[in-house]
Design a protein around this motif. Structure first.
Motif, PDB file in Angstrom:
ATOM      1  N   HIS A  20      -0.662   2.553   9.745  1.00 49.98           N
ATOM      2  CA  HIS A  20      -0.397   1.120   9.682  1.00 49.98           C
ATOM      3  C   HIS A  20       1.023   0.839   9.199  1.00 49.98           C
ATOM      4  O   HIS A  20       1.656   1.671   8.543  1.00 49.98           O
ATOM      5  CB  HIS A  20      -1.380   0.435   8.725  1.00 49.98           C
ATOM      6  N   GLN A  33      -7.441  -0.564   4.149  1.00 47.84           N
ATOM      7  CA  GLN A  33      -6.234  -0.542   4.970  1.00 47.84           C
ATOM      8  C   GLN A  33      -6.082   0.788   5.698  1.00 47.84           C
ATOM      9  O   GLN A  33      -5.396   0.892   6.709  1.00 47.84           O
ATOM     10  CB  GLN A  33      -5.009  -0.810   4.097  1.00 47.84           C
ATOM     11  N   PHE A  34      -6.720   1.821   5.191  1.00 46.72           N
ATOM     12  CA  PHE A  34      -6.624   3.178   5.723  1.00 46.72           C
ATOM     13  C   PHE A  34      -7.942   3.562   6.406  1.00 46.72           C
ATOM     14  O   PHE A  34      -8.801   2.709   6.641  1.00 46.72           O
ATOM     15  CB  PHE A  34      -6.282   4.154   4.588  1.00 46.72           C
ATOM     16  N   GLU A  87       3.041   3.643   6.791  1.00 44.91           N
ATOM     17  CA  GLU A  87       2.330   4.877   6.465  1.00 44.91           C
ATOM     18  C   GLU A  87       1.588   5.377   7.704  1.00 44.91           C
ATOM     19  O   GLU A  87       0.683   4.702   8.199  1.00 44.91           O
ATOM     20  CB  GLU A  87       1.319   4.638   5.341  1.00 44.91           C
ATOM     21  N   HIS A 123      -3.791   7.397   7.130  1.00 46.40           N
ATOM     22  CA  HIS A 123      -3.132   6.086   7.206  1.00 46.40           C
ATOM     23  C   HIS A 123      -2.494   5.937   8.591  1.00 46.40           C
ATOM     24  O   HIS A 123      -1.941   6.892   9.138  1.00 46.40           O
ATOM     25  CB  HIS A 123      -2.055   5.973   6.129  1.00 46.40           C
ATOM     26  N   CYS A 144      -8.422  -1.066   8.482  1.00 41.75           N
ATOM     27  CA  CYS A 144      -7.069  -1.347   8.937  1.00 41.75           C
ATOM     28  C   CYS A 144      -6.972  -2.780   9.487  1.00 41.75           C
ATOM     29  O   CYS A 144      -7.119  -3.725   8.732  1.00 41.75           O
ATOM     30  CB  CYS A 144      -6.647  -0.284   9.945  1.00 41.75           C
ATOM     31  N   VAL A 157      -5.220   8.228  -1.818  1.00 45.90           N
ATOM     32  CA  VAL A 157      -5.486   6.888  -2.337  1.00 45.90           C
ATOM     33  C   VAL A 157      -6.196   7.055  -3.676  1.00 45.90           C
ATOM     34  O   VAL A 157      -6.877   8.057  -3.924  1.00 45.90           O
ATOM     35  CB  VAL A 157      -6.333   6.033  -1.368  1.00 45.90           C
ATOM     36  N   SER A 200      -2.378   3.277  -2.760  1.00 48.14           N
ATOM     37  CA  SER A 200      -1.685   4.537  -2.473  1.00 48.14           C
ATOM     38  C   SER A 200      -0.370   4.546  -3.243  1.00 48.14           C
ATOM     39  O   SER A 200      -0.029   3.595  -3.946  1.00 48.14           O
ATOM     40  CB  SER A 200      -1.419   4.682  -0.969  1.00 48.14           C
ATOM     41  N   GLN A 260      -4.655  -1.336  -0.754  1.00 46.88           N
ATOM     42  CA  GLN A 260      -5.235  -0.424   0.232  1.00 46.88           C
ATOM     43  C   GLN A 260      -6.727  -0.646   0.461  1.00 46.88           C
ATOM     44  O   GLN A 260      -7.286  -0.109   1.400  1.00 46.88           O
ATOM     45  CB  GLN A 260      -5.012   1.030  -0.209  1.00 46.88           C
TER      46      GLN A 260
END
Length: 222
Positions: free
Chosen positions: A132, A166-167, A106, A130, A85, A112, A148, A154
């Motif tokens: 963010h 990102q997740f 999200e 998620h 993230c 994903v 995603s 992601q």
């Protein structure tokens, strides 16, 4: 191996990353730069893990800039780095990319999809947590690793030792409960996944997420 972890909020800890360190025989050191302003040196870092947090890499804070200086040194020395993230956004900025508002916020569980086979044996579709509303652009020279349904960028892998998501694959069940009870209101404001804190808690953490987290860390550590 000394694994230095940068944690940026009390309720987003290393989770399965700590389990990986224990199972692989590595020593984990956790730093809280947002509170104490301390960072490890590049010389004492065999792997760097940069966790998530409520701040933005675009915030004008000295410790955020100091993190990027450390990341740049470690990339130059080909030291393994993993970011989740906010952590992935920090890596992306060091690699010359921008971080900005994502087209969709999200918060909650959503699939994903694998976009690159740079890392072997990953599933084509995975359920991830998620949390963010900002996103990174994929750095030049990096491979888009995950997307995603709502946000394309992601995950990325840069070379053989740098990985950003990102997740979140790292939270275990206790970590998810900690995130929700402390920061669950974040899901209630313009959340494009349309999940409430209760909805997030109803979903069990997929058992494969810990396995995938181990695969990713093994890849950059090799």
């Amino acid at each position: 191996m000394r694994v230095n972890v940068l944690q940026h909020t009390p309720n987003e800890g290393p989770g399965a990353i700590a389990s990986w360190c224990y199972d692989r025989g590595h020593d984990m050191y956790v730093y809280h730069p947002y509170q104490f302003g301390k960072l490890p040196s590049a010389e004492e870092t065999d792997m760097l893990v940069i966790l998530g947090g409520p701040m933005s890499p675009n915030d004008d804070l000295d410790w955020i800039k100091a993190e990027r200086t450390l990341i740049a040194k470690l990339i130059a020395s080909d030291t393994p780095i993993f970011g989740a993230c906010y952590g992935a956004q920090q890596i992306a900025m060091v690699l010359g990319s921008e971080v900005h508002k994502a087209p969709h916020k999200e918060v909650g569980w959503a699939p994903v999809y694998l976009k690159s086979h740079a890392i072997n044996s990953l599933p084509e579709k995975m359920l991830a947590l998620h949390w963010h509303e900002e996103m990174f652009e994929i750095p030049d020279g990096a491979h888009l690793l995950f997307s995603s349904d709502l946000v394309e960028n992601q995950g990325f892998v840069f070379g053989s030792h740098v990985l950003g998501l990102q997740f979140h694959f790292e939270p275990l069940a206790d970590n998810v409960r900690e995130m929700v009870v402390n920061d669950g209101d974040y899901a209630l404001d313009h959340n494009d996944l349309k999940q409430t804190p209760a909805d997030i808690l109803k979903q069990n953490v997929p058992a494969e997420n810990k396995t995938i987290m181990y695969q990713l860390l093994d890849f950059i550590a090799k």
